[in-house]
Design an enzyme around this catalytic site. Structure first.
Site, short mmCIF file in Angstrom:
data_model
loop_
_atom_site.label_atom_id
_atom_site.label_comp_id
_atom_site.label_asym_id
_atom_site.label_seq_id
_atom_site.Cartn_x
_atom_site.Cartn_y
_atom_site.Cartn_z
N GLU A 271 1.12 -1.01 -0.14
CA GLU A 271 0.24 0.07 -0.35
C GLU A 271 1.22 1.35 0.17
O GLU A 271 0.76 1.97 -0.73
CB GLU A 271 -1.37 -0.38 1.13
CG GLU A 271 -1.58 1.47 1.50
CD GLU A 271 -3.37 1.01 0.82
OE1 GLU A 271 -3.51 1.93 0.03
OE2 GLU A 271 -4.15 0.33 0.90
N ASP A 275 0.91 4.14 -3.16
CA ASP A 275 0.93 5.48 -2.83
C ASP A 275 2.13 6.14 -2.81
O ASP A 275 1.44 7.47 -4.12
CB ASP A 275 0.38 6.08 -1.88
CG ASP A 275 -1.51 4.71 -0.62
OD1 ASP A 275 -1.84 4.79 -1.61
OD2 ASP A 275 -1.42 4.92 0.07
N SER A 476 -7.33 2.75 -4.13
CA SER A 476 -5.86 3.04 -3.66
C SER A 476 -4.87 3.25 -4.50
O SER A 476 -3.80 3.96 -4.55
CB SER A 476 -5.26 2.43 -2.57
OG SER A 476 -5.32 1.20 -2.49
#
Length: 564
Positions: A271, A275, A476
Site C-alpha cells: 500500500e 501510494d 488506493s
C-alpha cells in the site's frame, strides 16, 4: 421475549445518551482478527486524545462554501491556520472546565495544538478508568502489532459532557489493509494465450489521460502528500528503482522530501509503495511528503493522530491522498461529525483531501434474517472530501476507453445528508436509472452520494522489495493518480498567481462532467443475496455512484481549472 428486547434497546440508548456517554453509538466489539492478550497493568501509561467542543462550526461551513464556489466573490480566499484557530478555538469556559476536570484527576502531562481543540494527555490506565467510568483497558494483537483499547463504552462526568466531542484512544481499531494482490487475484482474469497483460504503468496512465512529457511540476511553492495509517513503510530504494524503470520519459523526483511520523520496521508495504510511487510519477517533479503512521503509542488511533497533526502545522502540502476507510456503521456519529469539521478546517485553508472510495463496491451489511443493506464507508462518505472510485480498461490488452472496476466503492451515506453541490447531479442519476436501481431498502437516497470522480484502479505495476510486481489493484491506486493530476493543476495555478484548488467538489460538480471521460458501462459488487444477487449500482451517463463524473482528461481539466 422478542418484544422485551425491542423495547429495551431504545431505553438503554436514551439513558446512555443522558448519562455522559459521548459515543453511545460507537461499535465497541473487537474484530475477530485481533487476539485478546489480557487486561492492561493499572500502572501502564496510556495516551488519550480529548476533542474539545469547537466554536463557530456553522460559520466554518459557510466560509468553506464561499471559498470553494467558483461563482462566489470569496472564491480562493483561503484562511491561514491562525485565522482558522481564532474561528473554531473552544471557548475559554470549555478550556477551563476540561483542564480543571483533568487536573482534578492528577492529569497534567498534556499537549495541545495550535487550534486548542485537541488535548493529548498521558496518564496511567488506572487513572484513565477512573476519569472515564465504564472503560476497561485491554491489550490486543494482530499480525505482530499490539494495541490498547477499551472493551466497554466510556462515559464522562456530566460537568464536562457538553464541552467534549469524544475521547480518542478507547475504541476504533485500525481496519485491516485491503489485500491489494487479492483484489487482483479474485478477478475473473482474461489472460491472453501468451499470458501477456498490459498492466498499468506511469506511461500507460500518461497515454490514457493525455499527459505529455512536459506535464511536470515546476512551481517552487507546490507540494503534495500521501497519508497512510497501516503498520507499513515505503522503501526509498523501491521508489528510486520504480522511477528508474518507469520514469525515464518525464522529469521526476526519486525521493520523498519529508517523512512526518515514524516509519515502521520490516519489509516495505504494498500500500505504502503504491501510494508514493503513483502520486510521484503522476504529480511528477513535485515535492512530496509522506505522513506515516504516527500512532506509535499503543493507545493512539493513527487516523486521528494525522487529523491532529494537520491542526498543528501551518505549512502543509496542497493535496493529500489517503487510502483509508472504515464502515460508517462501526463509528460513532459524534466522532464522524468532528472528523468532518477537521476536513472543513483543511478545506478553508486551501487543502484538497482525496480519499479512496473503497474496494467493496456498494458493500453489504447483514441486518438480520434475510435482510441486508448496502454498507457505506467513511471518510469516503464525508461531504467535505473528494472521493475517488476505480475503473478498468474495456480491453485489458490495449489503452482503450474505461469501464467500471467492479470493486469501486460507492453509494449513499446513512449519516450525512446530501450536500447542495451535488443534489441536481444525483437527482439526475436516480431519475435516469429508476428502472434498474437496487431496492430502496438497500440505500438512503437522501444521503451524501459518492464517489466524485475516478481513475484506473486495476492491474498496476508496483516495485516492492526491488522487484516489479504486477496485478496490484484497488482504489488506493486511483486516488494518488488523481491527486498527482490535481497537484499538476495547482502547479500551473500557483505559477499564474492563483490560489490552490482547495476543496474541489463545488467546482467539480459545476463542470457537469466537462473535461472528464464519462464512464457509462459496468456495475459494482454488493450483497450476495436473492434480491440484488451481488449487484450494486451501475455506471450511467453523467454522474453515477460507481465512478462519479468519470476520469480526468488532463489537458481539458487543466484548461477549465486554470480559468479564473
Amino acid at each position: 421475549m422478542n418484544t422485551l428486547v425491542t423495547f429495551s434497546i431504545p431505553l438503554l440508548f436514551s439513558s446512555l445518551v443522558w448519562s455522559g456517554y459521548l459515543e453511545y453509538d460507537q461499535d465497541v466489539l473487537i474484530p475477530d482478527d485481533w487476539t485478546h492478550v489480557g487486561r492492561v497493568n493499572p500502572t501502564e501509561e496510556l495516551e488519550l486524545t480529548f476533542a474539545l467542543k469547537q466554536q463557530n462550526t456553522d460559520l466554518l461551513e459557510e466560509i468553506l462554501t464561499l471559498v470553494s464556489d467558483p461563482d462566489s466573490a470569496q472564491y480562493g480566499k483561503h484562511l491561514t491556520l491562525e485565522e482558522v484557530s481564532s474561528l473554531v478555538r473552544p471557548s475559554e469556559l470549555t478550556q477551563k472546565v476540561v483542564h480543571h476536570w483533568l487536573q482534578s484527576h492528577g492529569i497534567t502531562n498534556c499537549l495541545t495544538v495550535r487550534t486548542r481543540d485537541f488535548l493529548q494527555c498521558k496518564m496511567t490506565a488506572e487513572v484513565a478508568e477512573t476519569l472515564l467510568p465504564g472503560s476497561k483497558f485491554h491489550r490486543y494483537i494482530r499480525d505482530g502489532n499490539s494495541l490498547v483499547r477499551s472493551s466497554a463504552p466510556y462515559s464522562v462526568h456530566d460537568d464536562v459532557h457538553q464541552h467534549l466531542d469524544f475521547v480518542g484512544g478507547l475504541h476504533r481499531l485500525p481496519p485491516k489493509g485491503q489485500d491489494l494482490n487479492k483484489a487482483s487475484s479474485n478477478r475473473k482474469q482474461k489472460q491472453s494465450k501468451a499470458g501477456v497483460h498490459l498492466g498499468v504503468t506511469p506511461a500507460i496512465l500518461r497515454a490514457r489521460y493525455n499527459l505529455t512529457a512536459t506535464d511536470v511540476g515546476t512551481a517552487q511553492n507546490n507540494s503534495q502528500a500521501v497519508a497512510q495509517f497501516l503498520e507499513q513503510y515505503y522503501s526509498p530504494a523501491d521508489l528510486a528503482e520504480f522511477m528508474g524503470i518507469y520514469g525515464s520519459s518525464f522529469k521526476h523526483l526519486s525521493q520523498v522530501d519529508r517523512v512526518v511520523g515514524t516509519q515502521g520496521a520490516g519489509k516495505a508495504g504494498l500500500e505504502a509503495s503504491l501510494d508514493i510511487e503513483y502520486i510521484m510519477s503522476t504529480g511528477a517533479n513535485i515535492s512530496t511528503w509522506l505522513f506515516t503512521n504516527p500512532g506509535r503509542h499503543e493507545s493512539q488511533e493513527p487516523f486521528l493522530q494525522w487529523m491532529v497533526l494537520l491542526s498543528n502545522m501551518s505549512d502543509l502540502p496542497w493535496v493529500h491522498t489517503i487510502s483509508y476507510g472504515d464502515d460508517e456503521d462501526s463509528l460513532s456519529t459524534a466522532y464522524m461529525m468532528r472528523i468532518n469539521t477537521e476536513f472543513m478546517k483543511a478545506g478553508v485553508r486551501g487543502i484538497s483531501l482525496l480519499f479512496a472510495s473503497g474496494d467493496s463496491g456498494a458493500g453489504c451489511r447483514h441486518l438480520g434474517k434475510d435482510q441486508n443493506s448496502f454498507r457505506p464507508s467513511f471518510p469516503a462518505s464525508s461531504p467535505y472530501v473528494t472521493t475517488v472510485g476505480g475503473t478498468s480498461f474495456k480491453n485489458p490488452f490495449k489503452v482503450t476507453y474505461e469501464v467500471t472496476d467492479y470493486i469501486s466503492g460507492g453509494g449513499f451515506s446513512n449519516v450525512f445528508k446530501m450536500p447542495d453541490y451535488q443534489a441536481s447531479a444525483v437527482d439526475g442519476y436516480l431519475k435516469t436509472v429508476t428502472a434498474t436501481l437496487p431496492p430502496q431498502s438497500y440505500f438512503n437516497t437522501s444521503g451524501r452520494a459518492y464517489p466524485d470522480m475516478a481513475a484506473l484502479s486495476d492491474n498496476y505495476w508496483v516495485v516492492i522489495n526491488r522487484v516489479p510486481v504486477p496485478w496490484v489493484s484497488g482504489t488506493s491506486a486511483s486516488t494518488p493518480v488523481v491527486g498527482g493530476m490535481l497537484s499538476l493543476i495547482n502547479d500551473q495555478r500557483l505559477l499564474k498567481g492563483l490560489p490552490a484548488l482547495g476543496f474541489l467538489n463545488p467546482r467539480l460538480y459545476k463542470l457537469k462532467g466537462q473535461a472528464l471521460f464519462d464512464v457509462t458501462e459496468g456495475c459494482h459488487l454488493s450483497c450476495l443475496d436473492e434480491q440484488v444477487q451481488g449487484k450494486g449500482f451501475c455506471a450511467a451517463p453523467s454522474w453515477d455512484p460507481v465512478t462519479g463524473w468519470g476520469t480526468p482528461n488532463y489537458p481539458a481539466l487543466l484548461a477549465v481549472l486554470l480559468a479564473e
